[in-house]
Write a protein that holds these residues in place. Structure first.
Motif, PDB file in Angstrom:
ATOM      1  N   ARG A 184       0.847  -1.227  -0.051  1.00  0.00           N
ATOM      2  CA  ARG A 184       0.106  -0.026  -0.027  1.00  0.00           C
ATOM      3  C   ARG A 184       0.799   1.166  -0.154  1.00  0.00           C
ATOM      4  O   ARG A 184       0.529   2.290  -0.765  1.00  0.00           O
ATOM      5  CB  ARG A 184      -0.998   0.003   1.072  1.00  0.00           C
ATOM      6  N   LYS A 185       1.952   1.257   0.824  1.00  0.00           N
ATOM      7  CA  LYS A 185       2.947   2.538   1.008  1.00  0.00           C
ATOM      8  C   LYS A 185       3.608   2.577  -0.193  1.00  0.00           C
ATOM      9  O   LYS A 185       3.861   3.950  -0.577  1.00  0.00           O
ATOM     10  CB  LYS A 185       3.382   2.385   2.146  1.00  0.00           C
ATOM     11  N   TYR A 203       0.947   1.023  -4.303  1.00  0.00           N
ATOM     12  CA  TYR A 203      -0.403   1.913  -4.378  1.00  0.00           C
ATOM     13  C   TYR A 203      -0.206   3.168  -4.102  1.00  0.00           C
ATOM     14  O   TYR A 203      -0.660   3.847  -4.806  1.00  0.00           O
ATOM     15  CB  TYR A 203      -1.391   1.266  -3.457  1.00  0.00           C
ATOM     16  N   GLU A 217      -4.272   4.203  -3.161  1.00  0.00           N
ATOM     17  CA  GLU A 217      -4.357   3.060  -1.925  1.00  0.00           C
ATOM     18  C   GLU A 217      -5.745   2.777  -1.612  1.00  0.00           C
ATOM     19  O   GLU A 217      -6.321   1.408  -1.454  1.00  0.00           O
ATOM     20  CB  GLU A 217      -3.839   3.674  -0.474  1.00  0.00           C
TER      21      GLU A 217
END
Length: 841
Positions: free
Chosen positions: A596-597, A600, A604
């Protein structure tokens, strides 16, 4: 006054000049061709001028259309480009050949003039000498000179060159008649001249072999020197010390290096190990005397001169005749010749026959089971190649035609490619990829080469659909009917992708655009169009690759639920596949948070929140994120309501809202709709019914591929549901060799009871998994299954190297002979009497 140098000012000046020139030129209503024809120079100048004008015009169009995209301007660009191509063809195919012909005629006339000048030069020198002596007056000289000129037929004047002198000779194109030939042979001066006939060689008393023997022998040392020292091409030299043999007393010759390279290439290409040279073969060669090498150099032929001198100076009598005959019969090795390759081929073919004989002997000594492979896709061809490589006969059954060789890869789009790195797609050790992410054509090419390399053409039956398999009274498998033969084992390699899945949705008949399945996009046009992709997963990735290749204006991805997307990076893919538990754990949040960090990032919101990464097969693609950020693509979460004339009515849901929940309805306009709905899973219903008894139905089988009721059946790569790893990697060979181990050694064959207990054990270990125990696994978990299978049974230990690496099968063969006593003690009188019955863990 300064002159403006800007582009508008220059164009205005050019326009004004052209207008004034046009006004001053006389008006001519029709173009009249010139009286004497068109000059080649004028044509060339006109074509060049027109070419430059069109080229400048094209540059101006490109500068003007840099920021605007207009369809009419694009058509104008195409028209100008076509005109440039046409003018270039006129220059290359029209003007240039005519110039070449004209140059040839001019050079021919100039050479004739030079020849005439050279002939007249000696006459001029003689005339000047007579003038200096003063023997004759000027008038007499001129008269005598003229007479001499007329007698000799040479004129001192400059020769007049006739244009017709260099025309083609028509008479040379006509076959002369017999009368004309007789007239031509007869001479007017009464001197007989023999007719011209074709030159022929006189017969000789020596044969071609004797002539060949008289030729000087070539020197291998000289050939090697010329090829290495006098060549500018780069040369790969062996490592220091790799050519030293005999304890440092000698070095390998150039011939030995070539033989070793040929042997190594053949072994790597055919994935076998050729037998080493025996002591008897070395004794036949005469030890080191045949090498004729010292210090890495070849010294063949240096003793021939001494032998010749000895023969010529030897006294006649005694056994001199026998010595001469022996010397003639003695073979002389003098480096590589044209016939040397034949000898090398014969020697290599002998080794190949020895190796093939060893294969056949090995298969016969181990019981010689015959295996039926169902499916000619990637897995089927790879498994059959492994069986052939280890000396077991196979027969491949493919439901489709020859064009379906390669399975799903033979039916996808040409723009499709491998999403994972090729390091994780080595479906056979002989496969050599040229890049990290091969495309569809390269994958099919590798499958076809493997199919041909192991001579599977004669062992493949196309257009043969397998409807059922059953056993005869001896436990042998029959495919459809006994006409196809009987088999001791079955490898089901039907895969997980069958026919294209094309669902029916409301309003599809109202849509005025085009609707295709994601596997039917080859040859379709999508440039400048809006494309709607329905679905996610690998099929959506396939559609995205097509949209990027065709330069679609925008792509909309309509998905019912969120799906994990991981980068196209081999390190990330391998790290995710190292989860040995094969399920969600307390540490699963770490890779999810990192994705995610760092992957994405600003997108996110697209990452799933209701399911972990170790619950399903993720999408492997990095371009989708870049296209979403650039605006070329848009990911929409929601439900499809109906098709409209210009697009799709779509219910867009917020994150966390389940499918079918409330949302905002909108119209997604598009020109092309791609159904990325995947493929139907091929059925395994041709297997016996007892292979599908609950709770041990697929994928809940032993090692996920062996049904507990039939240990001689291996469903390779066709029972898994979701995974993180590679479908086409080295596990295909491991599964195949485990089946070969079961068929060869009865004491390694597990009983149905113990196969079911292993399935129960795996279910207990994965009881906290949000999915079924075998609905998801990772590649490291698969390795653990293989290790446990070998380690749990001591009779399988001797097969460890063979199962994991495909080597060391001779050791189990020798141990099996010693285990016959143990088999007899267990009541097994014949090895492999029934290959479908297990006897151990």
């Amino acid at each position: 006054m300064a002159v403006e140098s800007s582009l508008p000012a220059l164009l205005a000046t050019l326009t004004q000049s052209l207008s004034s020139a046009l006004e001053s030129s006389p008006e001519n209503p029709s173009i009249i061709p010139p009286k004497d024809g068109i000059s080649l120079l004028d044509v060339k100048n006109e074509l060049l001028l027109s070419y430059l004008q069109n080229l400048v015009f094209l540059i101006i169009l490109k500068l003007r259309n840099r920021k605007t995209e207009d369809e009419e301007e694009h058509d104008l660009d195409n028209t100008v480009v076509k005109k440039l191509v046409e003018l270039r063809v006129y220059l290359e195919k029209g003007v240039r050949p005519l110039e070449g012909r004209l140059k040839y005629q001019i050079d021919k006339v100039l050479r004739a003039a030079d020849d005439a000048a050279r002939v007249s030069a000696p006459k001029l020198n003689s005339m000047s000498k007579k003038t200096k002596d003063g023997s004759e007056d000027e008038s007499e000289d001129s008269e005598e000179d003229s007479d001499a000129e007329s007698m000799n037929g040479v004129s001192l004047k400059a020769p007049e060159i006739d244009d017709l002198q260099y025309r083609p000779n028509p008479s040379s194109l006509i076959v002369p008649s017999s009368k004309t030939a007789e007239t031509a042979t007869s001479s007017t001066d009464g001197v007989y001249r023999p007719p011209r006939i074709t030159a022929m060689s006189m017969p000789t008393t020596t044969g071609p072999r004797e002539k060949e023997s008289r030729k000087p022998n070539k020197s291998a040392t000289l050939d090697e020197y010329i090829s290495t020292e006098m060549s500018t091409a780069p040369l790969a030299e062996p490592s220091i010390g790799s050519t030293i043999t005999g304890g440092g007393r000698r070095s390998k010759s150039d011939k030995e290096k070539r033989d070793e390279a040929e042997r190594r290439e053949y072994e790597e290409r055919n994935y076998i190990r050729l037998p080493k040279e025996s002591k008897k073969e070395r004794a036949k060669k005469g030890g080191r005397k045949q090498d004729a090498g010292y210090g890495g150099e070849e010294w063949r032929g240096l003793g021939e001169g001494i032998d010749r001198i000895e023969r010529l100076t030897k006294r006649k009598g005694g056994d001199a005749r026998n010595v001469l005959e022996k010397s003639r019969k003695r073979p002389v090795e003098d480096g590589p010749r044209d016939s040397g390759t034949t000898e090398a081929q014969q020697r290599f073919q002998k080794r190949i026959k020895t190796s093939n004989g060893a294969r056949r002997d090995r298969g016969a000594s181990l019981g010689g089971p015959k295996i039926a492979v169902i499916g000619a896709g990637l897995t089927g061809v790879s498994a059959a190649s492994h069986c052939i490589g280890h000396g077991f006969d196979v027969q491949i059954f493919e439901a489709g035609p020859r064009a379906h060789l390669g399975g799903i890869w033979s039916r996808v789009n040409n723009t499709s490619g491998l999403q994972i790195h090729s390091l994780m797609y080595r479906f056979h050790p002989s496969v050599q990829w040229k890049g990290g992410y091969p495309n569809r054509q390269q994958i099919v090419c590798q499958i076809t080469e493997l199919w041909k390399r192991y001579e599977l053409e004669d062992r493949t039956k196309f257009d043969t659909r397998v409807e059922k398999v059953y056993r005869d009274e001896k436990g042998r498998w029959i495919i459809n009917n006994p006409s196809h033969g009987r088999f001791n084992g079955i490898i089901a390699a039907v895969g997980t992708c069958g026919d294209a899945k094309m669902p029916s949705m409301p309003g599809m008949d109202k849509f005025k655009g085009e609707i295709y399945h994601s596997s039917e996009l080859t040859g379709k046009q999508a440039r400048g169009k809006k494309m709607i992709v329905i679905g996610g997963g690998a099929s959506a990735v396939e559609a995205l690759e097509f949209a990027a290749h065709e330069e679609a204006e925008k792509t909309y991805i309509l998905a019912r639920s969120d799906k994990w997307i991981i980068p196209r990076n081999p390190i990330v893919d391998m790290l995710l596949s190292l989860n040995i538990f094969g399920q969600e754990t307390v540490f699963s949040w770490i890779p999810e948070m990192l994705l995610r960090k760092f992957f994405y990032r600003d997108l996110e919101d697209l990452a799933p929140t209701d399911k972990g990464i170790f619950t399903g097969t993720p999408m492997v693609n990095s371009d989708v994120m870049d296209k979403i950020r650039s605006g070329k693509a848009e990911w929409l979460r929601g439900d499809i309501k109906t098709f409209t004339a210009g697009g799709i009515k779509f219910n867009k849901r917020a994150k966390g809202v389940p499918p079918g929940g409330p949302g905002h309805e909108t119209i997604i306009k598009g020109d092309i709709v791609v159904m990325a709905t995947g493929f139907d899973r091929p059925s395994l219903n041709f297997l016996p019914d007892d292979a599908f008894q609950d709770p041990y139905s697929p994928p809940n089988w032993y090692l996920q591929t062996f049904p507990p009721a039939h240990v001689s059946v291996c469903c390779n790569n066709c029972t898994y549901v979701n995974a993180i790893g590679a479908v086409g990697n080295w596990h295909i060979g491991i599964y195949t060799r485990i089946l070969l181990m079961f068929l060869t050694d009865p004491l390694t064959r597990p009983q149905r009871f113990w196969m079911e207990r292993w399935i129960d054990m795996t279910r207990v270990l994965k009881r906290f998994s949000p999915t079924g125990a075998f609905d998801f696994f990772t590649y490291l978990e698969l390795c653990w299954w293989f290790f446990f299978c070998i380690a749990i049974n001591p009779f399988r230990w001797k097969w460890a190297l063979f199962v994991f690496f495909g080597i060391g099968e001779n050791l189990p063969k020798r141990i099996i002979e010693a285990e016959d006593k143990a088999r007899n003690g267990l009541g097994i009188t014949k090895r492999g009497a029934n290959y479908d019955v297990g006897f151990s863990l």
